[in-house]
Each structure stands twice: as structure tokens, then as C-alpha cells.
Design an enzyme around this catalytic site. Structure first.
Site, PDB file in Angstrom:
ATOM      1  N   LYS A  11      66.114  45.030  45.980  1.00  0.00           N
ATOM      2  CA  LYS A  11      67.306  44.299  46.457  1.00  0.00           C
ATOM      3  C   LYS A  11      66.949  43.434  47.660  1.00  0.00           C
ATOM      4  O   LYS A  11      65.952  43.669  48.347  1.00  0.00           O
ATOM      5  CB  LYS A  11      68.439  45.262  46.832  1.00  0.00           C
ATOM      6  CG  LYS A  11      68.157  46.219  48.013  1.00  0.00           C
ATOM      7  CD  LYS A  11      68.438  45.653  49.400  1.00  0.00           C
ATOM      8  CE  LYS A  11      68.093  46.658  50.499  1.00  0.00           C
ATOM      9  NZ  LYS A  11      67.837  46.115  51.807  1.00  0.00           N
ATOM     10  N   ASP A 136      70.846  53.934  50.641  1.00  0.00           N
ATOM     11  CA  ASP A 136      70.815  52.795  49.711  1.00  0.00           C
ATOM     12  C   ASP A 136      70.749  53.219  48.244  1.00  0.00           C
ATOM     13  O   ASP A 136      70.839  52.380  47.351  1.00  0.00           O
ATOM     14  CB  ASP A 136      69.586  51.912  49.996  1.00  0.00           C
ATOM     15  CG  ASP A 136      69.782  51.026  51.220  1.00  0.00           C
ATOM     16  OD1 ASP A 136      70.932  50.890  51.680  1.00  0.00           O
ATOM     17  OD2 ASP A 136      68.780  50.460  51.695  1.00  0.00           O
TER      18      ASP A 136
HETATM   19  P1  ATP Z   1      64.665  50.116  52.747  1.00  0.00           P
HETATM   20  O1  ATP Z   1      64.979  48.709  52.352  1.00  0.00           O
HETATM   21  O2  ATP Z   1      65.538  51.135  52.048  1.00  0.00           O
HETATM   22  O3  ATP Z   1      64.554  50.313  54.227  1.00  0.00           O
HETATM   23  P2  ATP Z   1      61.888  49.840  52.542  1.00  0.00           P
HETATM   24  O4  ATP Z   1      61.552  48.787  51.561  1.00  0.00           O
HETATM   25  O5  ATP Z   1      61.920  49.433  53.972  1.00  0.00           O
HETATM   26  O6  ATP Z   1      63.251  50.469  52.129  1.00  0.00           O
HETATM   27  P3  ATP Z   1      60.324  51.795  51.159  1.00  0.00           P
HETATM   28  O7  ATP Z   1      59.337  50.921  50.462  1.00  0.00           O
HETATM   29  O8  ATP Z   1      61.467  52.300  50.367  1.00  0.00           O
HETATM   30  O9  ATP Z   1      60.871  51.027  52.461  1.00  0.00           O
HETATM   31  O10 ATP Z   1      59.534  53.051  51.739  1.00  0.00           O
HETATM   32  C1  ATP Z   1      59.319  53.377  53.034  1.00  0.00           C
HETATM   33  C2  ATP Z   1      58.482  54.680  53.102  1.00  0.00           C
HETATM   34  O11 ATP Z   1      58.979  55.656  52.182  1.00  0.00           O
HETATM   35  C3  ATP Z   1      57.027  54.433  52.724  1.00  0.00           C
HETATM   36  O12 ATP Z   1      56.245  54.443  53.877  1.00  0.00           O
HETATM   37  C4  ATP Z   1      56.661  55.556  51.769  1.00  0.00           C
HETATM   38  O13 ATP Z   1      55.617  56.383  52.236  1.00  0.00           O
HETATM   39  C5  ATP Z   1      57.911  56.390  51.558  1.00  0.00           C
HETATM   40  N1  ATP Z   1      58.190  56.553  50.104  1.00  0.00           N
HETATM   41  C6  ATP Z   1      58.482  57.681  49.479  1.00  0.00           C
HETATM   42  N2  ATP Z   1      58.647  57.492  48.157  1.00  0.00           N
HETATM   43  C7  ATP Z   1      58.470  56.195  47.924  1.00  0.00           C
HETATM   44  C8  ATP Z   1      58.492  55.384  46.746  1.00  0.00           C
HETATM   45  N3  ATP Z   1      58.760  55.897  45.545  1.00  0.00           N
HETATM   46  N4  ATP Z   1      58.272  54.065  46.899  1.00  0.00           N
HETATM   47  C9  ATP Z   1      58.047  53.542  48.121  1.00  0.00           C
HETATM   48  N5  ATP Z   1      57.974  54.259  49.255  1.00  0.00           N
HETATM   49  C10 ATP Z   1      58.187  55.578  49.172  1.00  0.00           C
END
Ligand code: ATP
Length: 292
Positions: A11, A136
Site C-alpha cells: 500500500k 495495518d
Molecule cells: P509499515 O508500512 O506497516 O510500517 P514497513 O514497510 O515499514 O511496514 P515491514 O516491511 O512490514 O515494514 O517490516 C518491518 C520489520 O518487520 C522488518 O524489519 C522485518 O524484520 C519484520 N518482519 C516480520 N515479518 C515480515 C514479513 N513477512 N515481511 C517483511 N518484514 C517482516
């Protein structure tokens, strides 16, 4: 059914406002959420016992810290499942990017396990359980265009924006969502995004009106630590973007374009300057429980 394949869509936020800090440390938000055509692929296979996760991305945990594992465990507990499941994740969405990559994998796991074990949970049931994994996740289960309020779990469906091309650029830095929210002074926000105006523009299918209201109060916090975000926005805007914005807590930036050619040219400009290695041309998408 012994096997099920599910796409987990990323998203962006077309608008993100922080209303106030709650006593439990969370922030009350108003966000316009939009699924984009960038996705991970999850393959779920029935096994005799246990929950196991594998992935093609060496950076991610495969133990109980993976959000996929957490989602699967919650579904197994809720329904008293004694069989097992193996889930393989093909990771395409940038990690720690502000694109809800982990949350959408969890959402696809809830949906996938519901299908694979024919559990009959409604979207509402899955959203209710989903919030236990992350704020989320309920939105990622729903997908498409939505207003997210509360901590992100109070959802109202909105009309999808008119078609456009997006450049998504993730600079080579990792941003912790926790750090950004800890450093936002919700009382001190001088200018709040026009979320209601954005909703009107969506209802009127007015792309110019949508782009004119792209705003994210977290951008100023993340930009302070990572000025490259401003550089990427500038490059996108100088190369034909109608507008650009940081998504979520960042550092991913997206630009909105009227044509694919312009989007491709702007992507190349960002690449040439070395501001980002993970770059995509994509568009708005449906995602969620309906968008296979
Ligand atoms: P958001 O927009 O919800 O803040 P994000 O894009 O900033 O998400 P994510 O990529 O969802 O961040 O992940 C952040 C942390 O979560 C990573 O450092 C990772 O180690 C952990 N994590 C656990 N499971 C997953 C997964 N399936 N995919 C990605 N990260 C994951």
C-alpha cells in the site's frame, strides 16, 4: 485443497494525518490507504503438523518473529487446527519501507489459511483477528482504497482513484516506524492534510484534486534524518510527476504520472542519480480479500 497461492499487495498513503497521541502510546490517525500493483507471493501447503515459514529473502526471520507465522498461529488457535502448514514467501515489496510489507503478508496468510482449511471466516472475522498482528493488517485484508481511522483499524471503503502511473522509489536506508512515531509531536503539527478534501476528490474522480492534497505529516520527521527523500521528490517532480509523497513512515517515495512513458523516464532519472536501487513503475490496484 492442499495448496493455495495468494498475492499480498503493498500500500501507499495518499494522505496521512496524526490526530493525537493516545494514553497507551499509540497515535490516533486519519489515513487514506491505497493498494498498489506491487506484491509478494505466498504459497501455502498443508502439512501433517506444525507451522513453518520459508522465504527467498535472507534478511527476513522465518521463526515466530515473521508476521506470517504470527497470523498462521492465531488462525490455528482460533479454529483448533491440529494439521500443519508450510508457507513460502516470495518477497518483492521493499522491507521497512512504509508500504506495509509485513502486514500484507500477514493479511494474505489470514485469507489463505481461511481458504485452505475451508474455515468460513468472514472478512469482518479476519479483520478482527488481524489487528492482533498489527494496526495495518485489517486494511490489508480489505484492500483497495479506504479511510483508516483509530489506530488504523477503523475502516471506511472509498472510491478508487482514476487510473494513473506510479513510480515507487525506496532509498537504500531503513526507517523504523517506531522511531518516526516517537518523534512526531502531534500537538505541534502546524499543517494538517486535507483528508476530507481528498475524500471529496476521490468521490468526484478528480485526479488533479487528489494529487493537490497529497500530504503526510510523518514526512517532515523522516526527511530530517534522511534528506534523500526530498531529493527523490524533487527529481520525480522535475521529470513530469503531477505530485509526489513519502508513504507511511517512509522512506519510500511515490510519484503520480499521467503516462507510463513519463513514469519510466522519471524512474531512470532517480536511478541515474543513485538515490534509490529499488524502483518500480506500477499503478493503483484492488488487492485484499477480493484481489487475487
Ligand atoms: P509499515 O508500512 O506497516 O510500517 P514497513 O514497510 O515499514 O511496514 P515491514 O516491511 O512490514 O515494514 O517490516 C518491518 C520489520 O518487520 C522488518 O524489519 C522485518 O524484520 C519484520 N518482519 C516480520 N515479518 C515480515 C514479513 N513477512 N515481511 C517483511 N518484514 C517482516
Amino acid at each position: 485443497m492442499d495448496r493455495c497461492v495468494r498475492k499480498a499487495y503493498a500500500k501507499i498513503n495518499l494522505g496521512l494525518d496524526v490526530v493525537r497521541k493516545l494514553e497507551n502510546g499509540y497515535h490516533e490517525v486519519r489515513m487514506i490507504m491505497q493498494t498498489v500493483g506491487l506484491f509478494d507471493v505466498l504459497t501455502l501447503e498443508k502439512r501433517s503438523a506444525g507451522i513453518t515459514v520459508s522465504t527467498d529473502n535472507g534478511e527476513l526471520p522465518t521463526d515466530e518473529n515473521n508476521l506470517i507465522y504470527k497470523a498462521a498461529k492465531l488462525m490455528f488457535e482460533k479454529h483448533g487446527i491440529t494439521d500443519g502448514v508450510h508457507i513460502h514467501l516470495e518477497k518483492n515489496i521493499p522491507i521497512a519501507a512504509g508500504m506495509a510489507g509485513g502486514s500484507t503478508d500477514a493479511a494474505a496468510t489470514f485469507i489463505g489459511i481461511n481458504e485452505l482449511f475451508e474455515l468460513g471466516d468472514s472478512e469482518e472475522d479476519l479483520r478482527e483477528l488481524g489487528v492482533k498482528v498489527g494496526a495495518d493488517v485489517p486494511y490489508c485484508i480489505m484492500g483497495g482504497t479506504a479511510l483508516a481511522e483509530g489506530i488504523g483499524e477503523v475502516l471506511t471503503r472509498l472510491p478508487a482513484p482514476p487510473e494513473a502511473y506510479l513510480v515507487v522509489a525506496k532509498p537504500d536506508i531503513n526507517v523504523s516506524t517506531k522511531f518516526v512515531y516517537e518523534h512526531i509531536d502531534s500537538e505541534g503539527v502546524e499543517h494538517h492534510p486535507d483528508i476530507d478534501g481528498m475524500i471529496e476528490a476521490l468521490e468526484q474522480q478528480n485526479l488533479d484534486g487528489i494529487v493537490a492534497r497529497l500530504e503526510n505529516v510523518l514526512e517532515a520527521v523522516t526527511v530530517k534524518a534522511h534528506p534523500v527523500i526530498t531529493e527523490i521528490k524533487k527529481t520525480l517532480n522535475e521529470n513530469g510527476a503531477m505530485g509526489s509523497l513519502m508513504s507511511g513512515s517512509g522512506p519510500t517515495v511515490f510519484g503520480v504520472f499521467a503516462s507510463e512513458e513519463k513514469a519510466q523516464k522519471a524512474l531512470e532519472a532517480v536511478q541515474e542519480k543513485g538515490f534509490a536501487k529499488q524502483l518500480f513503475v506500477t499503478g493503483f490496484a484492488e488487492g485484499g480479500i477480493h484481489g487475487k
